[in-house]
Write a protein that holds these residues in place. Sequence first.
Motif, PDB file in Angstrom:
ATOM      1  N   SER A 101       0.847  -1.199   0.000  1.00  0.00           N
ATOM      2  CA  SER A 101       0.000   0.000   0.000  1.00  0.00           C
ATOM      3  C   SER A 101       0.873   1.237   0.000  1.00  0.00           C
ATOM      4  N   GLN A 102       0.471   2.209  -0.803  1.00  0.00           N
ATOM      5  CA  GLN A 102       1.294   3.409  -0.954  1.00  0.00           C
ATOM      6  C   GLN A 102       0.589   4.685  -0.527  1.00  0.00           C
ATOM      7  N   TYR A 103      -0.732   4.659  -0.571  1.00  0.00           N
ATOM      8  CA  TYR A 103      -1.491   5.901  -0.442  1.00  0.00           C
ATOM      9  C   TYR A 103      -2.625   5.667   0.528  1.00  0.00           C
ATOM     10  N   PHE A 104      -2.795   6.607   1.457  1.00  0.00           N
ATOM     11  CA  PHE A 104      -3.791   6.434   2.507  1.00  0.00           C
ATOM     12  C   PHE A 104      -4.626   7.696   2.643  1.00  0.00           C
ATOM     13  N   TRP A 105      -5.886   7.476   3.004  1.00  0.00           N
ATOM     14  CA  TRP A 105      -6.816   8.595   3.149  1.00  0.00           C
ATOM     15  C   TRP A 105      -7.520   8.524   4.500  1.00  0.00           C
ATOM     16  N   TRP A 106      -7.907   9.701   4.993  1.00  0.00           N
ATOM     17  CA  TRP A 106      -8.838   9.815   6.108  1.00  0.00           C
ATOM     18  C   TRP A 106     -10.104  10.478   5.601  1.00  0.00           C
TER      19      TRP A 106
ATOM     20  N   ALA B  80      -1.895  13.993  10.107  1.00  0.00           N
ATOM     21  CA  ALA B  80      -1.823  12.564   9.810  1.00  0.00           C
ATOM     22  C   ALA B  80      -0.376  12.124   9.943  1.00  0.00           C
ATOM     23  N   HIS B  81      -0.188  10.900  10.419  1.00  0.00           N
ATOM     24  CA  HIS B  81       1.149  10.343  10.562  1.00  0.00           C
ATOM     25  C   HIS B  81       1.171   8.963   9.917  1.00  0.00           C
ATOM     26  N   LEU B  82       2.190   8.714   9.106  1.00  0.00           N
ATOM     27  CA  LEU B  82       2.322   7.442   8.408  1.00  0.00           C
ATOM     28  C   LEU B  82       3.647   6.781   8.733  1.00  0.00           C
ATOM     29  N   ASN B  83       3.595   5.494   9.059  1.00  0.00           N
ATOM     30  CA  ASN B  83       4.785   4.684   9.252  1.00  0.00           C
ATOM     31  C   ASN B  83       4.588   3.407   8.443  1.00  0.00           C
ATOM     32  N   LYS B  84       5.148   3.368   7.247  1.00  0.00           N
ATOM     33  CA  LYS B  84       4.918   2.228   6.359  1.00  0.00           C
ATOM     34  C   LYS B  84       5.544   0.955   6.903  1.00  0.00           C
TER      35      LYS B  84
ATOM     36  N   SER C 120      -5.091  13.148   2.678  1.00  0.00           N
ATOM     37  CA  SER C 120      -4.374  11.970   2.227  1.00  0.00           C
ATOM     38  C   SER C 120      -2.921  12.073   2.667  1.00  0.00           C
ATOM     39  N   ILE C 121      -2.247  10.921   2.712  1.00  0.00           N
ATOM     40  CA  ILE C 121      -0.821  10.903   3.049  1.00  0.00           C
ATOM     41  C   ILE C 121      -0.177   9.730   2.345  1.00  0.00           C
ATOM     42  N   PHE C 122       1.015   9.931   1.801  1.00  0.00           N
ATOM     43  CA  PHE C 122       1.709   8.831   1.135  1.00  0.00           C
ATOM     44  C   PHE C 122       3.190   8.775   1.478  1.00  0.00           C
TER      45      PHE C 122
END
Lengths: 111, 111
Positions: free
Chosen positions: B30-35, B63-67, B49-51
């Motif tokens: 997964s590369q792209y995330f939305w709220w 938003a915080h992302l940790n792949k 969104s955050i990628f």
Amino acid sequence: DMKVTQMPRYLIKRMGENVLLECGQDMSHETMYWYRQDPGLGLQLIYISYDVDSNSEGDIPKGYRVSRKKREHFSLILDSAKTNQTSVYFCASSSANSDYTFGSGTRLLVI
Amino acid sequence: QQKVQQSPESLIVPEGGMASLNCTFSDRNSQYFWWYRQHSGEGPKALMSIFSNGDKKEGRFTAHLNKASLHVSLHIKDSQPSDSALYFCAELSGSFNKLTFGAGTRLAVCP
């Protein structure tokens, strides 16, 4: 104002009846979707349409079919509705950057 | 089991407080995330969104992302009663901008 319009807002049908849910968008988006929303399950994808007469099954297509004859209209059809198809149905369209615009939903009760 | 797991199921915060919502994904590709946020009686609306790994801030929302840990979170600073809603995280996958949603977190902000 860019929007997705769903008709009707509320619908009551008897088991075994056919159901037609309609959706329109005014943004010329190629891709449109039908989801259903149930408590505790979130939004589940029923069908995707990536253009006129170009449709693809989503995650829960059983019991549903779709029709897209014009880019701006996308219909969801339930042939012989079942009580477990009672739900809130949302139509959406998306731009190329995956930003979805949802309609206000159709609340379907099958009795 | 949901592919996208959200926690908590529900959350109550005082007005002016910080709300923290969490999401875990199962697909390392997964590369792209939305709220998305959904107020009662309406369709979901895209929040942000955050990628890229790290933080993305838009006004009171971060938003915080940790792949690596398959984790994305949403933090709402200075929460307002109007923030009371159902919040969904979603991951973008495959072609045709398919979004897979979590079951949602219901946030209540109390005056």
